[in-house]
Enzyme design. Structure first.
Site, mmCIF file in Angstrom:
data_model
loop_
_atom_site.group_PDB
_atom_site.id
_atom_site.type_symbol
_atom_site.label_atom_id
_atom_site.label_comp_id
_atom_site.label_asym_id
_atom_site.label_seq_id
_atom_site.Cartn_x
_atom_site.Cartn_y
_atom_site.Cartn_z
ATOM 1 N N ASP A 1 -83.084 -55.301 7.904
ATOM 2 C CA ASP A 1 -83.005 -54.201 8.749
ATOM 3 C C ASP A 1 -84.420 -53.585 9.184
ATOM 4 O O ASP A 1 -85.052 -53.360 8.256
ATOM 5 C CB ASP A 1 -82.135 -53.020 7.892
ATOM 6 N N ASP B 1 -83.538 -49.008 15.626
ATOM 7 C CA ASP B 1 -83.207 -49.172 14.423
ATOM 8 C C ASP B 1 -81.947 -50.390 14.543
ATOM 9 O O ASP B 1 -80.996 -49.969 15.227
ATOM 10 C CB ASP B 1 -82.617 -48.048 13.721
ATOM 11 N N HIS C 1 -76.152 -42.645 12.518
ATOM 12 C CA HIS C 1 -76.949 -41.589 12.494
ATOM 13 C C HIS C 1 -77.533 -41.240 13.910
ATOM 14 O O HIS C 1 -77.983 -42.050 14.722
ATOM 15 C CB HIS C 1 -77.983 -41.404 11.302
ATOM 16 N N HIS D 1 -82.783 -40.063 10.460
ATOM 17 C CA HIS D 1 -81.587 -39.447 10.338
ATOM 18 C C HIS D 1 -81.636 -37.945 10.769
ATOM 19 O O HIS D 1 -82.079 -37.029 10.014
ATOM 20 C CB HIS D 1 -81.198 -39.475 8.768
ATOM 21 N N GLU E 1 -73.873 -48.328 12.485
ATOM 22 C CA GLU E 1 -74.382 -49.573 11.519
ATOM 23 C C GLU E 1 -73.187 -49.733 10.507
ATOM 24 O O GLU E 1 -73.204 -49.217 9.369
ATOM 25 C CB GLU E 1 -75.519 -49.279 10.795
ATOM 26 N N GLU F 1 -75.988 -53.562 12.786
ATOM 27 C CA GLU F 1 -76.681 -52.298 13.247
ATOM 28 C C GLU F 1 -77.283 -52.468 14.852
ATOM 29 O O GLU F 1 -78.055 -53.353 15.094
ATOM 30 C CB GLU F 1 -77.545 -51.614 12.654
HETATM 31 MN MN MN Z 1 -81.267 -49.622 10.085
HETATM 32 MN MN MN Z 2 -79.904 -46.974 10.534
#
Ligand code: MN
Ligand code: MN
Length: 297
Positions: free
Chosen positions: A82, A93, A153, A161, A186, A281
């Protein structure tokens, strides 16, 4: 919202993720993965939005390499990589799960399908609960389970977040997607034998600034300033402090800052029944006709 910076960060993160997907990591250490991925992000002109997460098997999220971490990837491991890139604090992200044992391909497929179905239905006006329903149904139709207490998020400048959750199950309490905000979606998937929930594990090796209040300890204050200057409110790892501090000293000062609640430490998140977990994600910005998936290459 600076659309352009989101797009730039997304292009970089998406390219690096695709390189990660194509690489054979068997025999490599998690330290090598993190250092490689982070250097690829920087090489392309972005900063890392957080330390690369290399969470293995039943660990769903929030593990990053310790300095010179010697944990080696085997051909039986399911590894969630990630990664995050940021330009002026605007974050991309994204995550990919790599595995070398065909037995676990279905988990990876489940996470990728759920993400792709969620992205296909995304546009301004869609309800978050409907995204959760689609992710949950896609995963359960494959005989697998979504992780109910992990979610996507909303994103804001220097904030990963930012308050809104993009759920991986149908859930009450919903918001409607608008075009002035970026989000990450995700899905996390485990086997039919999983609990479908994660709990906090013992290891904590990702940190973030919680307060800039002076500590009355000169060395601790110096580290606080360094963290604020270099990482702002975004997460960081001990590895990222070692160009300024020797490892033992960095650990000691960090420990003081955690005790004083100036720094928050994130525990790893582990599948409740110890089952393997896969993740996929993307970061996206909804529009009237669909969504700009910033992390699509
Ligand atoms: Mn991530
Ligand atoms: Mn994330």
């Amino acid at each position: 919202m600076t659309f352009e910076d989101y797009i730039k960060a997304g292009k970089i993160a998406g390219e690096v993720r695709e390189n990660v997907r194509k690489t054979d990591w068997v025999g490599k250490t998690v330290y090598e993965i993190c250092e490689y991925v982070e250097s690829e992000i920087r090489k392309r002109g972005a900063k890392c939005a957080f330390p690369v997460n290399t969470s293995i098997n039943e660990v769903a999220a929030h593990y990053t390499a310790e300095p010179n971490d010697s944990k080696i990837i085997t051909n039986d491991d399911l590894v969630k990589i990630d990664l995050g890139a940021q330009i002026n604090g605007y974050i991309a992200d994204t995550a990919v799960t790599v595995c070398y044992n065909p037995e676990f391909d279905s988990l990876v497929h489940g996470a990728e399908s759920a993400l792709s179905n969620a992205m296909s239905m995304m546009k301004v006006g869609v309800k978050s609960s409907d995204i959760g329903r689609t992710i949950e149904k896609t995963i359960k139709d494959l005989g697998l389970l979504p992780i109910a207490n992990l979610s996507g998020h909303s994103l804001e400048q220097y904030t990963i977040h930012a308050g809104k959750s993009v759920p991986n199950i149908w859930s009450i309490g919903s918001f409607t997607f608008q075009n002035e905000q970026a989000f990450a979606c995700e899905p996390f998937v485990t086997t039919g034998e999983g609990l479908g929930f994660v709990h906090e594990g013992k290891i904590k090796n990702i940190f973030a600034l919680a307060s800039r209040k002076r500590t009355k300890d000169k060395k601790a204050d110096e580290m606080l300033d360094y963290i604020w200057t270099n990482f702002n409110l975004l997460p960081f790892a001990l590895r990222w402090l070692l160009n300024k501090w020797e490892e033992k000293e960095a650990r000691n000062i960090l420990e003081i800052l955690i005790k004083k609640k100036a720094i928050h430490a994130y525990p790893v998140l582990v599948e409740g029944n110890g089952q393997r977990v896969a993740q996929a994600e993307h970061t996206f910005i909804p529009n009237e006709n669909g969504a700009t998936i910033t992390t699509n290459p």
